[in-house]
Design an enzyme around this catalytic site. Structure first.
Site, short mmCIF file in Angstrom:
data_model
loop_
_atom_site.label_atom_id
_atom_site.label_comp_id
_atom_site.label_asym_id
_atom_site.label_seq_id
_atom_site.Cartn_x
_atom_site.Cartn_y
_atom_site.Cartn_z
N LYS A 1 1.01 -1.16 -0.20
CA LYS A 1 0.00 0.59 -0.12
C LYS A 1 1.06 0.72 0.38
O LYS A 1 1.28 1.95 0.48
CB LYS A 1 -0.92 -0.14 1.01
CG LYS A 1 -1.25 1.35 1.92
CD LYS A 1 -2.60 1.81 1.27
CE LYS A 1 -3.10 3.15 1.97
NZ LYS A 1 -1.39 4.29 1.23
N GLU B 1 7.85 2.59 11.71
CA GLU B 1 9.20 3.31 12.03
C GLU B 1 7.99 4.52 11.89
O GLU B 1 7.34 4.71 10.83
CB GLU B 1 10.04 2.98 11.19
CG GLU B 1 10.70 1.47 10.95
CD GLU B 1 11.54 2.03 12.55
OE1 GLU B 1 12.21 3.00 12.97
OE2 GLU B 1 11.93 0.84 12.58
N CYS C 1 12.53 12.23 7.29
CA CYS C 1 12.90 11.90 9.24
C CYS C 1 13.65 11.36 9.65
O CYS C 1 13.53 11.78 10.58
CB CYS C 1 12.02 9.64 9.08
SG CYS C 1 13.73 9.12 8.40
N GLU D 1 7.25 17.60 15.16
CA GLU D 1 8.34 17.36 13.48
C GLU D 1 6.99 18.04 12.59
O GLU D 1 6.17 18.56 12.96
CB GLU D 1 7.80 15.53 13.33
CG GLU D 1 7.96 15.05 12.27
CD GLU D 1 8.70 14.07 11.75
OE1 GLU D 1 7.09 13.83 11.70
OE2 GLU D 1 9.12 13.29 11.24
P1 NAP Z 1 1.36 8.84 6.96
O1 NAP Z 1 0.55 9.86 6.62
O2 NAP Z 1 1.51 8.45 8.58
O3 NAP Z 1 1.46 7.86 5.75
C1 NAP Z 1 2.15 6.56 5.97
C2 NAP Z 1 1.39 5.43 4.86
O4 NAP Z 1 0.81 5.35 6.19
C3 NAP Z 1 0.26 5.64 3.89
O5 NAP Z 1 0.63 5.28 2.85
C4 NAP Z 1 -0.43 6.30 4.10
O6 NAP Z 1 -1.53 6.23 2.79
C5 NAP Z 1 -1.04 5.57 5.14
N1 NAP Z 1 -2.19 5.66 6.17
C6 NAP Z 1 -2.54 7.11 6.46
N2 NAP Z 1 -3.75 6.01 7.03
C7 NAP Z 1 -3.74 4.77 7.75
C8 NAP Z 1 -4.49 3.64 7.85
N3 NAP Z 1 -5.33 4.16 8.96
N4 NAP Z 1 -4.50 2.26 8.08
C9 NAP Z 1 -2.83 2.05 7.42
N5 NAP Z 1 -2.42 2.90 6.77
C10 NAP Z 1 -2.52 3.78 6.60
O7 NAP Z 1 2.87 8.92 6.68
P2 NAP Z 1 3.62 10.34 5.30
O8 NAP Z 1 3.10 12.14 5.02
O9 NAP Z 1 3.76 9.45 3.85
O10 NAP Z 1 4.75 10.12 5.80
C11 NAP Z 1 5.83 11.45 7.02
C12 NAP Z 1 6.01 10.42 8.05
O11 NAP Z 1 6.21 9.46 7.62
C13 NAP Z 1 7.15 11.52 9.01
O12 NAP Z 1 6.43 11.69 10.31
C14 NAP Z 1 8.71 10.89 8.78
O13 NAP Z 1 9.22 11.21 9.60
C15 NAP Z 1 7.96 9.69 8.68
N6 NAP Z 1 8.89 8.34 8.18
C16 NAP Z 1 9.74 7.85 8.80
C17 NAP Z 1 10.98 7.36 8.97
C18 NAP Z 1 11.81 6.12 9.44
O14 NAP Z 1 12.35 4.87 8.64
N7 NAP Z 1 11.37 6.50 11.02
C19 NAP Z 1 11.51 6.90 7.19
C20 NAP Z 1 10.32 7.93 6.37
C21 NAP Z 1 9.62 8.64 6.55
P3 NAP Z 1 -2.13 7.82 2.50
O15 NAP Z 1 -1.10 8.51 1.77
O16 NAP Z 1 -2.64 7.18 1.61
O17 NAP Z 1 -2.95 8.43 3.42
#
Ligand code: NAP
Length: 482
Positions: free
Chosen positions: A173, A247, A281, A382
């Site tokens: 996904k 993560e 991140c 963040e």
């Molecule tokens: P996000 O909004 O949390 O979304 C991440 C993924 O989860 C997307 O594919 C999203 O789909 C999906 N998702 C959303 N709601 C969901 C639910 N209820 N059930 C299952 N999946 C769901 O994060 P983002 O904005 O894409 O990414 C930025 C964040 O990622 C930042 O906080 C960053 O620090 C973190 N990050 C962490 C790492 C690490 O290794 N620690 C690496 C990279 C990024 P949709 O987009 O379709 O809503």
């Protein structure tokens, strides 16, 4: 390019209810990338059934076959590197050099995990009874990979690679902001010889799909990278008996000690803060400066911030791309407004850049806040954009206290000539990744990678390194007597 579709049950298909969503180029919103399936729970259920029907035959394949598929995928990526990178820049916004580097890393991940297909080993145990006791490692079944948009191919590859190497079926996904990258990944794996149906691609967004996939009893493991609030929700939907890897976010500090060269410290801090438009991140979000080099460090960071040239990442003159979407742009602009409303001083903002902001696209200027107190919202939350907060610390001890006074613990760096202090920092800091004299961002292919506190769940947290394969297999102990 094939039409933008889901891949479910070994077939490319539209969302069952025909719904779709658009993705546009964040540097030029008039440029439509495509209309992708807006999946619903019914699509998610079909994906689960499809992979469930194909995964056992894949688990039974020879390790060499699984290795070959992953190696061929890497070969295909490298053969098409330029086209893939250009497409990634167009969809996500990162500059072409970063997009190229990301696809290279993706190929490297597939090669690394191809070699792991042969290392799914068990053990034999001496025991007091007759016969032999041994353990085997078998696939967990179906692995669900949920991934963010900021590294839309390298992060999926370090989940899909080990999952397939160990014989699992995969439901993938991608983020709604990078559906084309998701589709490319699956196309490449299929072209490389992955049997139909072993992977499913479910495009779209919303809790409907997420909860259905995460909550399914047929999904053996969920590996997620994304924000802390989404991670928490997934944790709840998964329940206690599901293997889970979360993560999540960071609020990463760069500590600068008084013996550092201000220009070098600023280069490290600015690279950490502004690479990938701050959308990493592991991005540096806070710079904590000890001693009277503070003003010099601020001056040097501002000089670097001003010099960024913002624009379409395909232009070789451009050094910073847009935010990935209008929503991300608003979020970052809101945080900047919140900092100003608190009375914080901006040492560099949109009006200070050497080159003007582009007239269209989701651009936010590199922004430097100074004298930011630890109590400020900007010091704690963040931001995920090109915004850095510089703060004073009276001593090393105060810098460590400030650095650790946040909910996250992903990455941290220190700039100093004193290796004794650097080693003390590595011990004192609450972060899973510690850099000495280099930027917080950027990690090795094979070293353990995972954060502390809100940055990861603390079980199965490693996304790289020796421990990573354990997540994708389960151990069975066999007591054999004749
Ligand atoms: P996000 O909004 O949390 O979304 C991440 C993924 O989860 C997307 O594919 C999203 O789909 C999906 N998702 C959303 N709601 C969901 C639910 N209820 N059930 C299952 N999946 C769901 O994060 P983002 O904005 O894409 O990414 C930025 C964040 O990622 C930042 O906080 C960053 O620090 C973190 N990050 C962490 C790492 C690490 O290794 N620690 C690496 C990279 C990024 P949709 O987009 O379709 O809503």
């Amino acid at each position: 390019m094939s039409a933008p579709l889901n891949y479910i049950g070994g077939r490319w298909q539209a969302a069952l209810d025909g719904g779709s969503f658009e993705r546009r180029n964040p540097a030029d919103p008039s440029d439509l990338i495509g209309a992708f399936p807006a999946s619903k729970a019914a699509d998610a259920l079909a994906a689960i059934e499809g992979v469930d029907g194909a995964r056992r035959a894949w688990a039974a394949t020879d390790a060499e076959q699984r290795q070959r598929v992953l190696e061929r995928t890497a070969d295909l990526i490298l053969a098409r590197l330029d086209a893939l990178a250009r497409e990634l820049t167009r969809e996500e916004g990162k500059v072409l050099a970063s997009a190229t580097q990301e696809w290279r890393r993706t190929a490297a991940n597939f090669r690394l995990y191809a070699s792991e297909a042969h290392r799914t080993l068990g053990e034999t145990f001496a025991n007091s009874g007759a016969g032999v006791t041994y353990s085997v490692r078998e696939p967990v079944g179906i692995v669900l990979a949920i991934t963010p948009w900021n590294f839309p191919v390298s992060i999926p590859s370090r989940k899909i690679g080990p999952a397939l190497a160990t014989g699992n079926g995969v439901i993938y996904k991608p983020s709604e902001l990078t559906p084309l990258a998701g589709q490319r990944m699956v196309e490449l794996l299929l072209e490389a010889g992955l049997p139909p149906g072993v992977i499913a691609l479910v495009q779209g967004y919303g809790a409907d799909v997420g909860d259905t996939l995460v909550g399914s009893a047929k999904v053996g493991a969920v590996t997620f990278t994304g924000s802390y609030p989404t991670g928490r929700r997934i944790h709840q939907a998964a329940g206690p008996d599901k293997r889970l890897q979360l993560e999540m976010g960071g609020k990463n500090p760069c500590v600068v000690l008084a013996d550092a060269d201000p220009a070098r410290a600023a280069q490290i801090a600015a690279q950490g803060a502004f690479s990938l438009t701050g959308q990493a991140c592991t991005a540096t979000s806070r710079v904590l400066v000890v001693g009277d080099i503070y003003d010099a460090v601020v001056r040097e960071i501002v000089a670097r911030a001003r010099a960024y040239r913002l624009g379409n990442g395909l232009d070789p003159q451009v050094t910073m791309g847009p935010l990935a979407s209008e929503a991300q742009q608003r979020k970052v602009e809101d945080m900047i407004a919140a900092g100003k409303a608190e009375g914080l001083r901006v040492a560099c903002g949109a009006q200070d850049l050497d080159s003007p902001l582009p007239p269209q696209g989701h651009f936010v200027a590199p922004t430097v806040f100074v004298d930011v107190p630890p109590s400020s919202r900007l010091s704690r939350e963040e931001i995920f954009g090109p915004v850095v907060c510089v703060s004073r610390a009276a001593s090393y001890e105060e810098a460590i206290a400030q650095a650790n006074a946040v909910d996250y613990g992903l990455a941290a760096s220190i700039v100093t000539r004193d290796m004794g202090r650097a080693l003390a920092f590595a011990a004192d800091i609450d972060a899973g990744i510690v850099k000495v004299n280099s930027a917080t961002g950027g990690v090795a292919l094979n070293a353990p990678f995972g954060g502390f506190k809100h940055s990861s769940n603390q079980t199965n947290k490693e996304q790289a390194g020796h421990g990573v394969m354990d997540f994708y297999t389960r151990t069975k102990s066999v007591y054999l007597a004749t």
